[in-house]
Write a protein that holds these residues in place. Structure first.
Motif, mmCIF file in Angstrom:
data_model
loop_
_atom_site.group_PDB
_atom_site.id
_atom_site.type_symbol
_atom_site.label_atom_id
_atom_site.label_comp_id
_atom_site.label_asym_id
_atom_site.label_seq_id
_atom_site.Cartn_x
_atom_site.Cartn_y
_atom_site.Cartn_z
ATOM 1 N N GLN A 180 0.811 -1.221 0.000
ATOM 2 C CA GLN A 180 0.000 0.000 0.000
ATOM 3 C C GLN A 180 0.842 1.269 0.000
ATOM 4 N N GLY A 181 2.158 1.117 0.023
ATOM 5 C CA GLY A 181 3.035 2.277 -0.032
ATOM 6 C C GLY A 181 3.152 3.054 1.254
ATOM 7 N N LEU A 182 2.836 2.429 2.386
ATOM 8 C CA LEU A 182 2.921 3.137 3.664
ATOM 9 C C LEU A 182 4.382 3.339 4.061
ATOM 10 N N CYS A 183 4.636 4.404 4.805
ATOM 11 C CA CYS A 183 6.006 4.767 5.192
ATOM 12 C C CYS A 183 6.023 5.231 6.644
ATOM 13 N N ASP A 184 5.702 4.328 7.572
ATOM 14 C CA ASP A 184 5.563 4.747 8.962
ATOM 15 C C ASP A 184 6.715 4.297 9.848
ATOM 16 N N ASN A 185 7.760 3.741 9.255
ATOM 17 C CA ASN A 185 8.965 3.404 10.016
ATOM 18 C C ASN A 185 10.144 3.385 9.050
ATOM 19 N N VAL A 186 11.332 3.152 9.573
ATOM 20 C CA VAL A 186 12.526 3.213 8.725
ATOM 21 C C VAL A 186 12.495 2.135 7.640
ATOM 22 N N VAL A 187 11.942 0.965 7.952
ATOM 23 C CA VAL A 187 11.886 -0.113 6.967
ATOM 24 C C VAL A 187 10.955 0.247 5.813
ATOM 25 N N THR A 188 9.746 0.664 6.117
ATOM 26 C CA THR A 188 8.800 0.957 5.043
ATOM 27 C C THR A 188 9.189 2.222 4.277
ATOM 28 N N SER A 189 9.829 3.160 4.948
ATOM 29 C CA SER A 189 10.352 4.334 4.242
ATOM 30 C C SER A 189 11.440 3.919 3.257
ATOM 31 N N LEU A 190 12.319 3.034 3.701
ATOM 32 C CA LEU A 190 13.361 2.507 2.828
ATOM 33 C C LEU A 190 12.756 1.819 1.612
ATOM 34 N N MET A 191 11.768 0.959 1.841
ATOM 35 C CA MET A 191 11.179 0.210 0.746
ATOM 36 C C MET A 191 10.504 1.135 -0.264
ATOM 37 N N ARG A 192 9.864 2.173 0.220
ATOM 38 C CA ARG A 192 9.199 3.121 -0.689
ATOM 39 C C ARG A 192 10.227 3.911 -1.497
ATOM 40 N N ALA A 193 11.415 4.110 -0.942
ATOM 41 C CA ALA A 193 12.438 4.934 -1.584
ATOM 42 C C ALA A 193 13.355 4.141 -2.516
ATOM 43 N N LEU A 194 13.233 2.812 -2.536
ATOM 44 C CA LEU A 194 14.142 1.996 -3.337
ATOM 45 C C LEU A 194 14.029 2.307 -4.820
ATOM 46 N N SER A 195 15.159 2.262 -5.489
ATOM 47 C CA SER A 195 15.173 2.385 -6.945
ATOM 48 C C SER A 195 14.617 1.104 -7.567
ATOM 49 N N PRO A 196 13.822 1.206 -8.630
ATOM 50 C CA PRO A 196 13.322 -0.002 -9.304
ATOM 51 C C PRO A 196 14.443 -0.895 -9.829
ATOM 52 N N SER A 197 15.636 -0.335 -9.989
ATOM 53 C CA SER A 197 16.745 -1.124 -10.512
ATOM 54 C C SER A 197 17.466 -1.943 -9.443
ATOM 55 N N THR A 198 17.118 -1.738 -8.170
ATOM 56 C CA THR A 198 17.759 -2.496 -7.090
ATOM 57 C C THR A 198 17.092 -3.863 -6.944
ATOM 58 N N PRO A 199 17.818 -4.952 -7.123
ATOM 59 C CA PRO A 199 17.212 -6.277 -6.940
ATOM 60 C C PRO A 199 16.679 -6.416 -5.507
ATOM 61 N N THR A 200 15.402 -6.710 -5.408
ATOM 62 C CA THR A 200 14.751 -6.772 -4.093
ATOM 63 C C THR A 200 13.974 -8.071 -3.967
#
Length: 220
Positions: A124-144
């Motif tokens: 859902q694109g939530l960004c309420d902690n350091v982990v979810t903020s990181l995930m929302r900010a990741l570049s699409p080119s980073t293998p995840t």
């Protein structure tokens, strides 16, 4: 940012090295984090960083990671509230922000384990902690890679299928697992995180890593 620690990607990245970022969330499978880190560090030219939700730290001790020479990054490192409130003169636009620096640093991101809660937030694109903020900010080119871990009925809930669809088809992350086994709650079924050695092997295979001289594979 943090009161005592500062992470800047340009200072931490090492030429010729693979930079693996392990993300742990609120599943009992987070207990495997020290094993994953220890095993990755057996390979040549590998750097590892760990970022965790508060719930993840229910299942392992920071000291288990610190003994390996690594720091566990958390919300406490992301938001230095007293410093921000005081508006100290040394704070300025452009100062390092932890979740941005971590995503700049990472060559690969492993969310292992990914709890039902964090999976829902990511989808859902939530960004309420350091982990979810990181995930929302990741570049699409980073293998995840996402490694789900939850109770069987949580995994079979219809919303989980939708969250996984978004993560795979919209965000384009790689989803691996879960697997079937006896779960920590006592149930038997699908929902357990992939085996920790298999998670390490993904990094090894993708970057063609070689064990450091004299070292053998990890231990259970």
């Amino acid at each position: 940012m943090g009161t005592t620690r500062r992470f800047v990607a340009s200072e931490k990245r090492r030429p010729g090295h693979t930079h693996a970022l392990l993300v742990t969330t609120g599943s009992v499978a987070s207990i495997k984090a020290p094993l994953i880190v220890r095993e990755l560090l057996k390979y040549e030219n590998v750097e590892v960083e760990i970022v965790s939700t508060k719930a993840a730290l229910t299942f392992f001790e920071k000291s288990d990671i610190e003994e390996l020479g690594r720091h566990v990054w958390t919300d406490d490192d992301e938001w230095d509230i007293p410093r921000l409130r005081a508006l100290q003169p040394d704070y300025k636009i452009g100062d390092p922000i932890l979740h941005i620096e971590l995503r700049r640093w990472a060559d690969i991101v492993l969310v292992a384990p990914c709890s039902a809660n964090t999976l829902a937030k990511i989808s859902q694109g939530l960004c309420d902690n350091v982990v979810t903020s990181l995930m929302r900010a990741l570049s699409p080119s980073t293998p995840t890679y996402i490694f789900p871990a939850m109770n069987t009925l949580m995994y079979e809930h219809p919303l989980t299928a939708e969250h996984l669809r978004v993560v795979k088809d919209v965000i384009k992350y790689n989803v691996v697992g879960p697997i079937g086994k006896a779960l920590a709650c006592g149930d038997i079924g699908i929902g357990a995180m992939s085996e920790w050695k298999d998670i390490v092997q993904i990094v090894v295979d993708r970057f063609q890593l070689q064990l450091s001289p004299g070292l053998e594979g990890g231990q259970e």
